[in-house]
Every structure is written in structure tokens, then in C-alpha cells.
Motif scaffolding. Sequence first.
Motif, PDB file in Angstrom:
ATOM      1  N   SER B  42      14.851  24.088  81.789  1.00 53.16           N
ATOM      2  CA  SER B  42      14.043  23.387  82.806  1.00 53.16           C
ATOM      3  C   SER B  42      12.873  22.657  82.155  1.00 53.16           C
ATOM      4  CB  SER B  42      13.516  24.376  83.838  1.00 53.16           C
ATOM      5  OG  SER B  42      14.587  24.966  84.544  1.00 53.16           O
ATOM      6  N   ASP B 162      19.192  20.013  87.145  1.00 50.94           N
ATOM      7  CA  ASP B 162      18.800  21.345  86.694  1.00 50.94           C
ATOM      8  C   ASP B 162      19.580  22.390  87.481  1.00 50.94           C
ATOM      9  OD1 ASP B 162      17.613  23.452  85.498  1.00 50.94           O
ATOM     10  OD2 ASP B 162      15.556  22.974  86.147  1.00 50.94           O
ATOM     11  N   GLU B 163      20.573  22.989  86.845  1.00 46.54           N
ATOM     12  CA  GLU B 163      21.439  23.984  87.476  1.00 46.54           C
ATOM     13  C   GLU B 163      21.885  23.535  88.870  1.00 46.54           C
ATOM     14  OE1 GLU B 163      21.137  27.713  86.253  1.00 46.54           O
ATOM     15  OE2 GLU B 163      19.495  27.462  84.835  1.00 46.54           O
TER      16      GLU B 163
HETATM   17 MG   LIG Z   1      15.493  26.791  84.690  1.00 46.72          MG
END
Ligand SMILES: [Mg+2]
Lengths: 311, 229
Positions: B42, B162-163
Motif C-alpha cells: 500500500s 490495492d487488493e
Molecule cells: Mg495494504
Amino acid sequence: MTGKTPLLSRLAYSDHGYAIKHSLHYLGTARIATLVTLLVLGISLALPAVFGLVVVNLKRIDVSQDDANSLTLYLHPRVSDLQGVELAGDVQKRSDIRSTRYISRDEALETFRKHSSLADATDTLEDNPLPGAIVAVMAQDDGDESRIRLLSETLSAYPEVELVKYDLNWLKRLRAILALLSRTVVLIGILLVLTALLVIGNTIRLEMLRRSDEITVSRLIGATALQIQRPFLYSGVIYGILGGVLAIALVGIVVTSLSGPAEVLSGLYGSTYKIQGLGLQYSLILLGSSTLIGLVGAWLVARWQMTKILQ
Amino acid sequence: MIEFINVSKQYGPDARALDSVSFHIPQGGIAFLTGHSGAGKSTLLKLTAALEQPTRGNIVIGDAPLNRLSEKHLPHLRQRMGIVFQNHHLLLDRNIFDNVALPLVFAGYGYADIQRRVRAALDKVGLLAREKDNPCSLSGGEQQRVGIARAVVNRPKLLLADEPTGNLDPEMSMEIMDLFRRFNQVGVTVLIATHDLNLLREMGFPLLSLRGGKLIHNDFEHPRMKHPA
Ligand SMILES: [Mg+2]
Ligand SMILES: Nc1ncnc2c1ncn2[C@@H]1O[C@H](COP(=O)(O)OP(=O)(O)O)[C@@H](O)[C@H]1O
């Protein structure tokens, strides 16, 4: 191209329109909070306006009361009623005198009998000891002492006039009280404006916390700092406008409910005094200031809150 | 398109999130950024979007060195990239159309353009029919697709995720990945952070792997690594 799409849609998706639309929507969903804020705002703006009107109206009484703005010319006892009326007519022709009224010796005695505890004593008198008099209302009502003194000296020069009297004292007292009241109104006004700023600021702070998702997202997708703050500035402006309208309505209610008793009171004094309300000009000033308070309150909080939320 | 040159990020005296990371993803490339939770994925994406500043090193996006951009220019930079998050970050107080329209409103597009682009983006993620609905009424996978529509509505050259499949079942995850692949096929550079090993195997995109803030695997060439810090 753009002509084909409805104006409303184009406005609703402009930078400003989008912010306004969603701020209005938020205010609609946070109904209780909005209502409480508006009430506090309306009241804290209406109070200084009402106090201000009290001062304005007292000032109007001050200048509109002929009694306060008149000279009394006491005539020599030998002047007859006919001569007195004639003189009253002459004096009235002067440009610095608005109107005159002759009070005959009999009239003076009658009034004295009605109002004085010494009345009985006059019964034993053979002759009426009271002189005739002329009450002259001045054309100018600024209460300027040197002007009035000059005028009274001029009027004493008439041979029929024995003495000119005027009472500026109660006028002076009224003026002093008014000055004190005016200052109090200003101080209370400042305090209540601060209250309004605090209320708006706190409301916007809560709104920013509740809409923090929007702030985060806006930043991520490339909003400028101003664009991020814009919905909240508009919320402040909307609060300001609505609070101002509410304040105007409250003042209207107060004025309406007081004007009845005030008319009765002024009737007792033989005058036709009417309470002055806000009028268009003061209403606009009130609305403008409350809008400005809304914007400034929101702006101060938005700047301060932004740095906290974005960390 | 994304170039990191000896980038370190320190959150505190003992909190080093990234440690001298260097890589270069070329224009039109696509890559997975992998690593365990806390590895720095992140952080790397936030630095790329200039949401955080690196403690050391340089980052170049397109041909713009981030350390030379003033705060004033960052919004414009972000308008040219799309960002997708694990928790979709949709605004629940407005309908799907308005959510996707947001980046265009900030960028100053007129309503006709907004309407056209939002519909095109929603069409690409298969949710055109739901434009008037509230995001609440969508499934997790559908919400994530709206998030992607919002990220691409500006037609960015760079897409960061992000994910994006963190909360989704495998089937939906594959659908989302397929979307990313399609955007990549029309020239968008894509960087996806994930720790989903199944996805890595299935999709077969080049990898960047982080461990404890260090880049331990890099499928791209790294020409500037010749000058270690
Ligand atoms: Mg993360
Ligand atoms: N804002 C922050 N303040 C302090 N430490 C942070 C912050 N953000 C991330 N970290 C730390 O940096 C490291 C990397 O975090 P992150 O980039 O979120 O990893 P990942 O996304 O791979 O799970 C972690 O040890 C995390 O605790």
C-alpha cells in the motif's frame, strides 16, 4: 451540443452545482441537526436585530415627539388673547418654527387646576395669575443646544414675550440612555455573531466528519483543496441563508406582536406612533450578514479540519 | 511509466515501510505487486499516487519527477491516473452514476461529456442498467466494478489497484482481473497489489515482490540499479 441537454442537468454536474446538490441532500438527511442549527442561528441573529430595532424606534420617538422639541414663550400678563394668537401666527411664519399653539390665560389656569395640588389655592385668588403662552415646535429636531439657545434669544426679543423656556434635560437623558443602549446592542451583537460562527463551525465540523469518505475519495481522484472543501462551504452558505430568513421571520413576529400594544400606548399620548420593522433594506443586510457568517464559519473550520482528516 | 529510484519511506524512527526500492514498469505494462501483509504494498502505491512523499529517492510517473511537482500540481497528476481500493470507497449518499461522474466533475467536463463517459465506463464493467441505483443495492463484486468504472472514467494512462479482490470470492476475482487485463490491452499501464497466490498463478502477469519493505523479486529490467545507493 450542450444546448440539447437540459439546463438543470448541466448545472447539477457543474463543479459548483454538484457540490450544492449533494450538500442540500446531506442537509436533508441530517434533518434534526440541520433544524437545531438553523434555530440557534435564526435566534442568535434575530436577537441583535430586535435590540437594534428597539434603539431605532426609541430614536424615532426622540425626534418625533414635538413636546421634546419645542420652546415655550411666556407672554407678559398685559398681552391680550387676541394679541397672543396674532403673535403665535407671526412666530409660525418663521422658517425655523414648524408650528405654534397659543395657550390662553384661562386655558393655563384650567390645566393648572386639573393637575396641581395647589389648585384649591387659586380659588381664593381674584385675578388669574398665570400668563398666556405660545408653544412653538422647532423645524429642526437635531437637539443642537447652541442653535436652540440662539433661537430662544431671538424669540425673547419680541416685546410681548417675557420669558422663553425650553427643557433639553429629558432629551439629553434620553440621548444618554440611547447611547448606552446602542453600545449594548453592538456588544450583544458581536457576542451573538460569535455564537452564530461557533454554531456553524461546529455543525460543519460534524458534517465533515460524517462525510469524511467523500473527502478521502475526492482527494484520491484528483480534487483540488478548494474542490474538496467546496461542498462544506456551500453547506455553510445554505445554513447562513436559511438562518437569515428564519431570523427575519422571527423579527417580523416580534414586531407584529408588539405593534398592537405600542399603538395603544402611543394613543394614550395622543400620538400615532407606528413601530418600525426591519424593512427591505435591513432585511437584506441581515440576510447578507448571515450568509457571510455561514461562509466564514464554514471556511475557517474547513481549512482547519482538512489538514486533520487528510493525515 | 512508473519508475522508482532508490525509494525509501520511513513512517517513524523504527517504521521503515520501504527500503531503497528501485524498479521501472514501462508504458503499457501490467504487473502484480505482491508480498505479505505489512510488506509495503500500500505504501508503494500511495507514493506512486503522490498521496505520501518518499523519505528518500525519486519517483517518476510518465515523464514527471514527483519531487519536482508542487502540491498545486498533484490534483492534476491524480486526475490522469485511476485508483482502485480493496474497500471500494463508493459514496453511499448518491447513486452509481453520480459516483462514477465525480472525477469528471472535478476535471471540469460538461454534462454531455460526463453522461457519455460515465455510461461508457459503466458499460465496460457491465453495470449500465444500474446507473440510477444506490451502491448499497449492489453485491461486493459489483461495487468493486463500479469502483473500477470510476477509476477509468477519466481514461487514465495509469491504473493502480490495492487488493481489489480482497473481499471477493475466486470467481468474482477472476472477473475483476479480466477487466484489468482488458484495460491493459488498450494501452493502460496497470499495477495491482495482491497477496492472492491463486490469482498470481492464473493471470501470469509479471511480478514485483516485497518483503519487509525490500524489493526481493523484479520481473522488469532495472537499468538504474547499476548505481546502488
Ligand atoms: Mg495494504
Ligand atoms: N501511516 C502509517 N504510519 C505508520 N506506519 C505505517 C503507516 N502506513 C503503513 N505503515 C507501516 O508500514 C509498513 C507497510 O505497510 P503497508 O504499506 O500498508 O503494507 P501492505 O499494504 O503490504 O500490507 C507496515 O509495517 C505498516 O505498519
